[in-house]
Design a protein around this motif. Sequence first.
Motif, PDB file in Angstrom:
ATOM      1  N   THR A   9       0.827  -1.200   0.000  1.00  0.00           N
ATOM      2  CA  THR A   9       0.000   0.000   0.000  1.00  0.00           C
ATOM      3  C   THR A   9       0.867   1.258   0.000  1.00  0.00           C
ATOM      4  O   THR A   9       0.589   2.221  -0.733  1.00  0.00           O
ATOM      5  CB  THR A   9      -0.962  -0.002   1.201  1.00  0.00           C
ATOM      6  OG1 THR A   9      -1.763  -1.192   1.139  1.00  0.00           O
ATOM      7  CG2 THR A   9      -1.881   1.202   1.188  1.00  0.00           C
ATOM      8  N   SER A  12       2.432   1.483  -3.510  1.00  0.00           N
ATOM      9  CA  SER A  12       1.473   1.919  -4.522  1.00  0.00           C
ATOM     10  C   SER A  12       1.153   3.407  -4.367  1.00  0.00           C
ATOM     11  O   SER A  12       0.973   4.114  -5.364  1.00  0.00           O
ATOM     12  CB  SER A  12       0.195   1.075  -4.482  1.00  0.00           C
ATOM     13  OG  SER A  12      -0.530   1.284  -3.294  1.00  0.00           O
ATOM     14  N   GLY A  16       2.059   6.000  -7.313  1.00  0.00           N
ATOM     15  CA  GLY A  16       0.944   6.820  -7.781  1.00  0.00           C
ATOM     16  C   GLY A  16       1.248   8.310  -7.656  1.00  0.00           C
ATOM     17  O   GLY A  16       0.910   9.103  -8.542  1.00  0.00           O
ATOM     18  N   SER A  74      -3.625   6.271  -0.620  1.00  0.00           N
ATOM     19  CA  SER A  74      -3.485   4.850  -0.923  1.00  0.00           C
ATOM     20  C   SER A  74      -4.064   3.990   0.199  1.00  0.00           C
ATOM     21  O   SER A  74      -4.754   2.994  -0.052  1.00  0.00           O
ATOM     22  CB  SER A  74      -2.008   4.522  -1.162  1.00  0.00           C
ATOM     23  OG  SER A  74      -1.854   3.218  -1.633  1.00  0.00           O
ATOM     24  N   SER A  93     -11.083   2.214 -10.191  1.00  0.00           N
ATOM     25  CA  SER A  93      -9.968   3.125  -9.898  1.00  0.00           C
ATOM     26  C   SER A  93     -10.220   4.501 -10.520  1.00  0.00           C
ATOM     27  O   SER A  93      -9.863   5.525  -9.930  1.00  0.00           O
ATOM     28  CB  SER A  93      -8.635   2.541 -10.373  1.00  0.00           C
ATOM     29  OG  SER A  93      -8.570   2.460 -11.779  1.00  0.00           O
ATOM     30  N   SER A 141      -1.939   3.878  -8.805  1.00  0.00           N
ATOM     31  CA  SER A 141      -1.853   3.291  -7.465  1.00  0.00           C
ATOM     32  C   SER A 141      -2.584   1.948  -7.393  1.00  0.00           C
ATOM     33  O   SER A 141      -2.052   0.963  -6.885  1.00  0.00           O
ATOM     34  CB  SER A 141      -2.439   4.272  -6.441  1.00  0.00           C
ATOM     35  OG  SER A 141      -2.381   3.758  -5.150  1.00  0.00           O
ATOM     36  N   ASN A 143      -3.369  -0.040  -9.905  1.00  0.00           N
ATOM     37  CA  ASN A 143      -2.717  -1.032 -10.755  1.00  0.00           C
ATOM     38  C   ASN A 143      -1.427  -1.556 -10.149  1.00  0.00           C
ATOM     39  O   ASN A 143      -1.128  -2.744 -10.287  1.00  0.00           O
ATOM     40  CB  ASN A 143      -2.484  -0.474 -12.160  1.00  0.00           C
ATOM     41  CG  ASN A 143      -3.738  -0.570 -12.990  1.00  0.00           C
ATOM     42  OD1 ASN A 143      -4.239  -1.662 -13.242  1.00  0.00           O
ATOM     43  ND2 ASN A 143      -4.278   0.557 -13.378  1.00  0.00           N
ATOM     44  N   VAL A 144      -0.666  -0.703  -9.487  1.00  0.00           N
ATOM     45  CA  VAL A 144       0.544  -1.183  -8.802  1.00  0.00           C
ATOM     46  C   VAL A 144       0.149  -2.184  -7.726  1.00  0.00           C
ATOM     47  O   VAL A 144       0.733  -3.255  -7.612  1.00  0.00           O
ATOM     48  CB  VAL A 144       1.358  -0.011  -8.203  1.00  0.00           C
ATOM     49  CG1 VAL A 144       2.410  -0.505  -7.222  1.00  0.00           C
ATOM     50  CG2 VAL A 144       2.011   0.797  -9.316  1.00  0.00           C
ATOM     51  N   PHE A 145      -0.874  -1.838  -6.950  1.00  0.00           N
ATOM     52  CA  PHE A 145      -1.352  -2.750  -5.909  1.00  0.00           C
ATOM     53  C   PHE A 145      -1.804  -4.071  -6.518  1.00  0.00           C
ATOM     54  O   PHE A 145      -1.449  -5.147  -6.036  1.00  0.00           O
ATOM     55  CB  PHE A 145      -2.495  -2.113  -5.119  1.00  0.00           C
ATOM     56  CG  PHE A 145      -2.907  -2.898  -3.915  1.00  0.00           C
ATOM     57  CD1 PHE A 145      -2.274  -2.712  -2.698  1.00  0.00           C
ATOM     58  CD2 PHE A 145      -3.926  -3.836  -3.996  1.00  0.00           C
ATOM     59  CE1 PHE A 145      -2.636  -3.450  -1.577  1.00  0.00           C
ATOM     60  CE2 PHE A 145      -4.298  -4.579  -2.885  1.00  0.00           C
ATOM     61  CZ  PHE A 145      -3.652  -4.385  -1.670  1.00  0.00           C
TER      62      PHE A 145
END
Length: 166
Positions: A9, A12, A16, A74, A93, A141, A143-145
């Motif tokens: 978290t 991300s 982000g 986040s 998102s 954010s 998508n990274v997570f």
Amino acid sequence: MDIKHFLITILSGLVGTVAMTLFMYLYSYVSHSFTKVIHILGNMLVGESNFYSPGKNALIVGIAAHFGVGVLFSFAYFLLWNWGFFQINLVDSIIIGVISGVLAVAAWKSYLTLHSSPPQFSELNYFLALFLAHIVFAVVSVNVFQIITDNPELWYQLQEEAKLSQ
């Protein structure tokens, strides 16, 4: 929240925020409007008046505050997922980004109104860039997570599974 999801978290939120900041600075370059959020935030927080060329302290404070808020956003997203308000996907998102953008514009408008010596720049351009940048932040954010966490065990899903097994 276990340590793995805690660190993901944070990561991300940081990634982000980098994407959001790059978007704000690109918008500034393309539109020839001053939308450099770290410069503005840092100068407003330390009380400097040269918003276009901040001092070292203003930059450090601006970076820390901006990235800190990004990580808090986040964590807010993580809580909303865990409470079942949103799914971890592209459409949600974007929705989260729109909501975050509206909240950010309202917060910034209040801050600029209440500040003793706010910067003089086009609020319309700044708020438009800020709104769009929050959509970029949310999409990146989330998508990274999602990329790092193949199958997050979200609280609301675990509760539903527990109810079904009774």
